[in-house]
Design an enzyme around this catalytic site. Structure first.
Site, PDB file in Angstrom:
ATOM      1  N   ARG A   1      45.733  -7.842  39.782  1.00  0.00           N
ATOM      2  CA  ARG A   1      46.868  -8.218  38.936  1.00  0.00           C
ATOM      3  C   ARG A   1      47.480  -7.018  38.235  1.00  0.00           C
ATOM      4  O   ARG A   1      48.580  -7.104  37.709  1.00  0.00           O
ATOM      5  CB  ARG A   1      46.402  -9.219  37.872  1.00  0.00           C
ATOM      6  CG  ARG A   1      45.944 -10.537  38.434  1.00  0.00           C
ATOM      7  CD  ARG A   1      45.305 -11.376  37.365  1.00  0.00           C
ATOM      8  NE  ARG A   1      46.274 -11.989  36.499  1.00  0.00           N
ATOM      9  CZ  ARG A   1      46.638 -13.260  36.569  1.00  0.00           C
ATOM     10  NH1 ARG A   1      46.123 -14.034  37.481  1.00  0.00           N
ATOM     11  NH2 ARG A   1      47.520 -13.754  35.741  1.00  0.00           N
TER      12      ARG A   1
ATOM     13  N   TRP B   1      47.751  -5.577  30.299  1.00  0.00           N
ATOM     14  CA  TRP B   1      48.906  -4.766  30.694  1.00  0.00           C
ATOM     15  C   TRP B   1      49.723  -4.658  29.417  1.00  0.00           C
ATOM     16  O   TRP B   1      50.218  -5.655  28.910  1.00  0.00           O
ATOM     17  CB  TRP B   1      49.689  -5.445  31.807  1.00  0.00           C
ATOM     18  CG  TRP B   1      50.675  -4.514  32.439  1.00  0.00           C
ATOM     19  CD1 TRP B   1      51.943  -4.275  32.031  1.00  0.00           C
ATOM     20  CD2 TRP B   1      50.448  -3.692  33.581  1.00  0.00           C
ATOM     21  NE1 TRP B   1      52.533  -3.356  32.850  1.00  0.00           N
ATOM     22  CE2 TRP B   1      51.641  -2.976  33.806  1.00  0.00           C
ATOM     23  CE3 TRP B   1      49.360  -3.477  34.421  1.00  0.00           C
ATOM     24  CZ2 TRP B   1      51.769  -2.061  34.858  1.00  0.00           C
ATOM     25  CZ3 TRP B   1      49.498  -2.583  35.458  1.00  0.00           C
ATOM     26  CH2 TRP B   1      50.692  -1.883  35.662  1.00  0.00           C
TER      27      TRP B   1
ATOM     28  N   CYS C   1      48.032  -9.892  32.802  1.00  0.00           N
ATOM     29  CA  CYS C   1      46.701  -9.849  32.206  1.00  0.00           C
ATOM     30  C   CYS C   1      45.748 -10.796  32.936  1.00  0.00           C
ATOM     31  O   CYS C   1      46.161 -11.835  33.426  1.00  0.00           O
ATOM     32  CB  CYS C   1      46.772 -10.250  30.746  1.00  0.00           C
ATOM     33  SG  CYS C   1      47.958  -9.297  29.820  1.00  0.00           S
TER      34      CYS C   1
ATOM     35  N   GLU D   1      59.623  -3.917  47.216  1.00  0.00           N
ATOM     36  CA  GLU D   1      58.528  -4.090  46.255  1.00  0.00           C
ATOM     37  C   GLU D   1      57.352  -3.171  46.501  1.00  0.00           C
ATOM     38  O   GLU D   1      56.698  -2.780  45.540  1.00  0.00           O
ATOM     39  CB  GLU D   1      58.121  -5.556  46.075  1.00  0.00           C
ATOM     40  CG  GLU D   1      57.577  -6.277  47.237  1.00  0.00           C
ATOM     41  CD  GLU D   1      57.311  -7.766  46.935  1.00  0.00           C
ATOM     42  OE1 GLU D   1      57.161  -8.168  45.783  1.00  0.00           O
ATOM     43  OE2 GLU D   1      57.247  -8.536  47.907  1.00  0.00           O
TER      44      GLU D   1
ATOM     45  N   LYS E   1      60.473  -7.098  50.834  1.00  0.00           N
ATOM     46  CA  LYS E   1      59.182  -6.478  51.180  1.00  0.00           C
ATOM     47  C   LYS E   1      59.260  -4.963  51.025  1.00  0.00           C
ATOM     48  O   LYS E   1      58.379  -4.335  50.458  1.00  0.00           O
ATOM     49  CB  LYS E   1      58.759  -6.815  52.622  1.00  0.00           C
ATOM     50  CG  LYS E   1      58.170  -8.153  52.888  1.00  0.00           C
ATOM     51  CD  LYS E   1      56.847  -8.458  52.236  1.00  0.00           C
ATOM     52  CE  LYS E   1      56.993  -9.054  50.891  1.00  0.00           C
ATOM     53  NZ  LYS E   1      57.441 -10.403  50.741  1.00  0.00           N
TER      54      LYS E   1
ATOM     55  N   GLU F   1      64.635 -11.183  53.091  1.00  0.00           N
ATOM     56  CA  GLU F   1      63.195 -11.119  52.802  1.00  0.00           C
ATOM     57  C   GLU F   1      62.636  -9.739  53.186  1.00  0.00           C
ATOM     58  O   GLU F   1      61.799  -9.179  52.473  1.00  0.00           O
ATOM     59  CB  GLU F   1      62.476 -12.252  53.551  1.00  0.00           C
ATOM     60  CG  GLU F   1      60.966 -12.144  53.642  1.00  0.00           C
ATOM     61  CD  GLU F   1      60.245 -11.958  52.312  1.00  0.00           C
ATOM     62  OE1 GLU F   1      60.865 -12.122  51.252  1.00  0.00           O
ATOM     63  OE2 GLU F   1      59.051 -11.607  52.339  1.00  0.00           O
TER      64      GLU F   1
ATOM     65  N   ASN G   1      46.797 -14.194  26.954  1.00  0.00           N
ATOM     66  CA  ASN G   1      47.860 -13.819  27.899  1.00  0.00           C
ATOM     67  C   ASN G   1      49.161 -14.350  27.348  1.00  0.00           C
ATOM     68  O   ASN G   1      49.193 -15.510  26.914  1.00  0.00           O
ATOM     69  CB  ASN G   1      47.652 -14.511  29.249  1.00  0.00           C
ATOM     70  CG  ASN G   1      46.799 -13.709  30.187  1.00  0.00           C
ATOM     71  OD1 ASN G   1      46.340 -12.633  29.829  1.00  0.00           O
ATOM     72  ND2 ASN G   1      46.581 -14.226  31.375  1.00  0.00           N
ATOM     73  N   GLY G   2      50.216 -13.598  27.415  1.00  0.00           N
ATOM     74  CA  GLY G   2      51.517 -14.116  26.989  1.00  0.00           C
ATOM     75  C   GLY G   2      52.016 -13.406  25.745  1.00  0.00           C
ATOM     76  O   GLY G   2      51.624 -12.281  25.453  1.00  0.00           O
TER      77      GLY G   2
ATOM     78  N   LYS H   1      51.929 -10.953  40.347  1.00  0.00           N
ATOM     79  CA  LYS H   1      51.752 -11.854  41.486  1.00  0.00           C
ATOM     80  C   LYS H   1      52.380 -13.213  41.197  1.00  0.00           C
ATOM     81  O   LYS H   1      53.008 -13.809  42.056  1.00  0.00           O
ATOM     82  CB  LYS H   1      50.257 -12.006  41.796  1.00  0.00           C
ATOM     83  CG  LYS H   1      49.960 -12.952  42.944  1.00  0.00           C
ATOM     84  CD  LYS H   1      50.500 -12.402  44.258  1.00  0.00           C
ATOM     85  CE  LYS H   1      50.325 -13.359  45.431  1.00  0.00           C
ATOM     86  NZ  LYS H   1      51.299 -13.059  46.504  1.00  0.00           N
TER      87      LYS H   1
ATOM     88  N   HIS I   1      82.816  -6.380  56.011  1.00  0.00           N
ATOM     89  CA  HIS I   1      83.520  -6.788  54.787  1.00  0.00           C
ATOM     90  C   HIS I   1      83.091  -5.939  53.590  1.00  0.00           C
ATOM     91  O   HIS I   1      83.359  -6.294  52.452  1.00  0.00           O
ATOM     92  CB  HIS I   1      83.286  -8.279  54.510  1.00  0.00           C
ATOM     93  CG  HIS I   1      83.756  -9.150  55.626  1.00  0.00           C
ATOM     94  ND1 HIS I   1      85.094  -9.368  55.875  1.00  0.00           N
ATOM     95  CD2 HIS I   1      83.078  -9.818  56.598  1.00  0.00           C
ATOM     96  CE1 HIS I   1      85.211 -10.151  56.940  1.00  0.00           C
ATOM     97  NE2 HIS I   1      83.999 -10.425  57.395  1.00  0.00           N
TER      98      HIS I   1
HETATM   99  O1  M6R Z   1      54.202 -17.958  43.808  1.00  0.00           O
HETATM  100  P1  M6R Z   1      55.623 -18.111  44.283  1.00  0.00           P
HETATM  101  O2  M6R Z   1      55.713 -18.234  45.754  1.00  0.00           O
HETATM  102  O3  M6R Z   1      56.349 -19.229  43.592  1.00  0.00           O
HETATM  103  O4  M6R Z   1      56.319 -16.776  43.862  1.00  0.00           O
HETATM  104  C1  M6R Z   1      57.702 -16.590  44.016  1.00  0.00           C
HETATM  105  C2  M6R Z   1      58.080 -15.137  43.945  1.00  0.00           C
HETATM  106  O5  M6R Z   1      57.757 -14.613  42.703  1.00  0.00           O
HETATM  107  C3  M6R Z   1      57.377 -14.329  45.048  1.00  0.00           C
HETATM  108  O6  M6R Z   1      57.683 -14.813  46.309  1.00  0.00           O
HETATM  109  C4  M6R Z   1      57.796 -12.848  44.962  1.00  0.00           C
HETATM  110  O7  M6R Z   1      59.135 -12.702  45.313  1.00  0.00           O
HETATM  111  C5  M6R Z   1      56.867 -12.021  45.864  1.00  0.00           C
HETATM  112  N1  M6R Z   1      56.321 -10.920  45.151  1.00  0.00           N
HETATM  113  C6  M6R Z   1      57.528 -11.480  47.058  1.00  0.00           C
HETATM  114  O8  M6R Z   1      56.674 -10.781  47.876  1.00  0.00           O
END
Ligand code: M6R
Length: 620
Positions: free
Chosen positions: A46, A94, A20, A505, A502, A498, A120-121, A615, A521
């Site tokens: 967001r 949301w 939100c 997501e 990417k 990583e 929010n929350g 985010k 393995h």
């Molecule tokens: O704001 P932060 O870097 O602490 O966030 C950590 C993770 O939530 C963040 O890196 C998340 O994995 C991203 N969406 C990845 O792209």
């Protein structure tokens, strides 16, 4: 609901509630509604499914509410008949408690609209409070938990019609404070009332930032970009604090009602940095910004870098802690510290760190790595370490964020606002800082700077339109695949993990990362004819082994995409990256970010707002 089911229910809701957006205005301008709605549009990244605005009319002193489902779209304020007023707040929702309906959208009002709330929350005990309030005659019109807050505050004001503006503000503050003490869960609230032209905001676990403009003008938002065009002077609301904006500002502790002093902090972001500019999405804009963000990241005061390096060298155990992408950055850093500084560094995900509290001593050092500085799990790790007396440091993008304020020492990565959910430029900037620290620990700061400056200028050359086109051609080839794998060794193993994040997501393709040596393995069983496998290669001691792994995959039918400084025979497709020594994780992740972005666009996903993700994950 059985306890366990209820727990899962709230967890699921909480993860959605984060998205939100909140923005409010209190000042001399009479177009408060327009200001907050424009601010709300800046928070669109967001993700939301409905939105709403509340304005207190200067003329009638009543509060008008306008809410809709769907997106705000192009604002035509003439069609939204809102009163002239200099106090307004807006919210993008949301859906959590209750479906996506106009009734459930925020703001929510008490009976007779005396109190209006955005939130929010989650109010975890909302059902019990709702029943209690219904018994007292309150009529609810939505299915949300938020509406409870409006009725509860009203309940504490019942029968109270005090004279004098100052006293009315005071009574509103007290009623909000009483209500806050009754509500459980992590939240951020904004409250308006027909009683007075003040606005009250409170925080417990969900960020709220107060912007101080000119001449008694104030903004409150969940995110700085919502008001950055008006002011860069901000104050942070901490947990269990509330603020009354009433032409001036007064902060209080919710528990005892005592005043709290706040410092005004200047944010160094420019408003245009928080805009998409000529780019179709924030994600691609932020990928391209890596042409300059690495330079900015490493442009740190030598004294600061050396202080952190010195603390690492002296600590009885250094823990690098982060979540998601930041966690992978920490893992990559542990390889760099080992190789460059011959130092062992512990790495933990924020959510797992509390399990290791047994080892934390007052001479331990925890370095929290984060873009937002608000990730709940990482903050909890910091709290756990603090309790044990450990030193806290952070490598963070958002200045003034909770981690920045909590740490004894902070390095700001200076990447500018990162708005796409998928972290890109913050990732490589964090990697750059940690690489620099590893060199600094080894007493080779200048050598580290040289390596990174060289990498940064090579990235500038690499990110050209031809490169983008080439990766987009590859994306078209593989856009329909069901699964993809990524392998790496040494410092590129965490980058394989990583890469998978990417791809997952934003493209929603099933992707997994492995250490090259682990393939035989188990995971190699997943490879069949045509399965794409990205191989991250560095021109170092791991090169020949990872190429052997690629050959093993190819022998089972895998389609090999090599990200490497040089072409290898085994590659079906070669994405060239510069040969930059220990900065290899930085350059190797960039083409994968581009590939993930291209796949998202080709598969008609919104790369900036991936499904189910927020985010900044401010709940556990
Ligand atoms: O704001 P932060 O870097 O602490 O966030 C950590 C993770 O939530 C963040 O890196 C998340 O994995 C991203 N969406 C990845 O792209």
């Amino acid at each position: 609901m059985p306890q366990l089911a209820r727990l899962f229910f709230y967890e699921a809701l909480a993860s959605l509630a984060l998205m939100c957006g909140i923005i409010a205005y209190k000042g001399k301008r009479t177009n408060a509604a327009e200001i907050v709605l424009k601010g709300l549009k800046k928070l669109e990244y967001r993700g939301y499914d409905s939105w709403g605005v509340a304005v207190r009319s200067n003329h009638t002193k009543q509060i008008s509410i306008y809410k809709r489902t769907g997106k705000i779209g192009e604002l035509n304020l003439k069609n939204i008949k809102l009163p002239v007023g200099n106090l307004a707040m807006a919210h993008s929702r949301w859906a959590t408690h209750g479906g996506v309906t106009q009734k459930n959208a925020h703001p929510h009002a008490s009976c007779g609209n005396r109190i209006v709330v955005i939130h929010n929350g989650i109010i975890e005990n909302f059902l019990a409070l709702k029943k209690e309030l219904q018994k007292k005659g309150h009529k609810f019109i939505s299915e949300t938990d938020t509406e409870v807050a409006a009725h509860l505050i009203e309940e504490y004001l019942k029968g109270l019609r005090v004279e004098g503006r100052g006293l009315r503000v005071q009574k509103l503050k007290e009623a909000v404070q009483k209500a806050l003490k009754r509500m459980e869960g992590r939240s951020a609230f904004l409250v308006m009332s027909t009683d007075c032209d003040a606005i009250v905001a409170a925080r417990r676990g969900s960020p709220l930032i107060i912007g101080k403009g000119q001449d008694g003008e104030y903004f409150i938002a969940s995110d700085i970009p919502a008001f950055l065009q008006y002011t860069n002077r901000v104050m942070y609301l901490d947990d269990n604090e509330m603020v009354v904006l009433d032409g001036g500002h007064e902060f209080y502790n919710v528990s005892d009602g005592k005043s709290v002093k706040k410092r005004i902090v200047e944010i160094h972001w420019k408003p245009e940095q928080a805009e998409k500019g000529r780019f179709p999405h924030f994600m691609i804009k932020e990928i391209m910004e890596q042409k300059e963000t690495i330079h900015r990241a490493i442009n740190q005061e030598e004294k600061l870098i050396m202080r952190v390096a010195d603390s690492i060298n002296k600590a009885f155990g250094t823990y690098l802690v982060g979540c998601g992408t930041a966690g992978k950055v920490c893992m990559a850093a542990s390889y760099l510290f080992s190789k460059i500084a011959k130092k062992h560094i512990n790495v933990e995900f924020g959510s797992e760190f509390p399990n290791f509290h047994h080892f934390i001593k007052n001479r331990s050092l925890l370095i929290a790595v984060s873009q937002s500085g608000e990730t709940a799990d990482t903050l909890e790790a910091m709290e756990v370490a603090r309790k044990k007396g450990a030193k806290l440091m952070t490598i963070v993008n958002v200045e003034g964020s909770s981690m920045d304020r909590m740490a004894d020492l902070a390095i700001h990565i200076k990447a500018g606002p990162e708005k796409a959910v998928a972290s890109t430029k913050a990732t490589t900037s964090q990697l750059a800082i940690l690489t620099l620290l590893a060199y600094a620990c080894a007493g080779k700061l200048n050598e580290g700077r040289k390596v990174l400056v060289e990498a940064a200028s090579q990235i500038n050359d690499m990110l050209n339109p031809r490169y983008e086109k080439y990766i987009s051609m590859l994306a078209r080839k593989i856009k329909h695949v069901e699964s993809m794998y990524v392998i790496g060794r040494g410092m590129n193993f965490p980058m394989a993990l990583e890469s998978a994040i990417k791809l997952q997501e934003v493209s929603y393709i099933h992707a997994e990362g492995f250490a090259g040596g682990e393939l035989k393995h188990g995971p190699i069983a997943l490879i069949s004819q045509g399965t794409p496998c990205i191989v991250l290669v560095a021109n170092d001691e791991t090169r020949s082994d990872v190429i052997s792994n690629a050959i093993e995959i190819k022998a089972r039918g895998g389609f090999i995409i090599g990200v490497a400084p040089q072409r290898e025979e085994v590659f079906d497709y070669w994405i060239r990256v510069p040969d930059v020594g220990n900065a290899s994780p930085i350059v190797n992740i960039i083409p994968v970010q581009l590939l993930a972005y291209q796949l998202a666009v080709l598969r008609k996903n919104n790369p900036d707002m991936p499904r189910n993700l927020a985010k900044s994950v401010t709940v556990k």
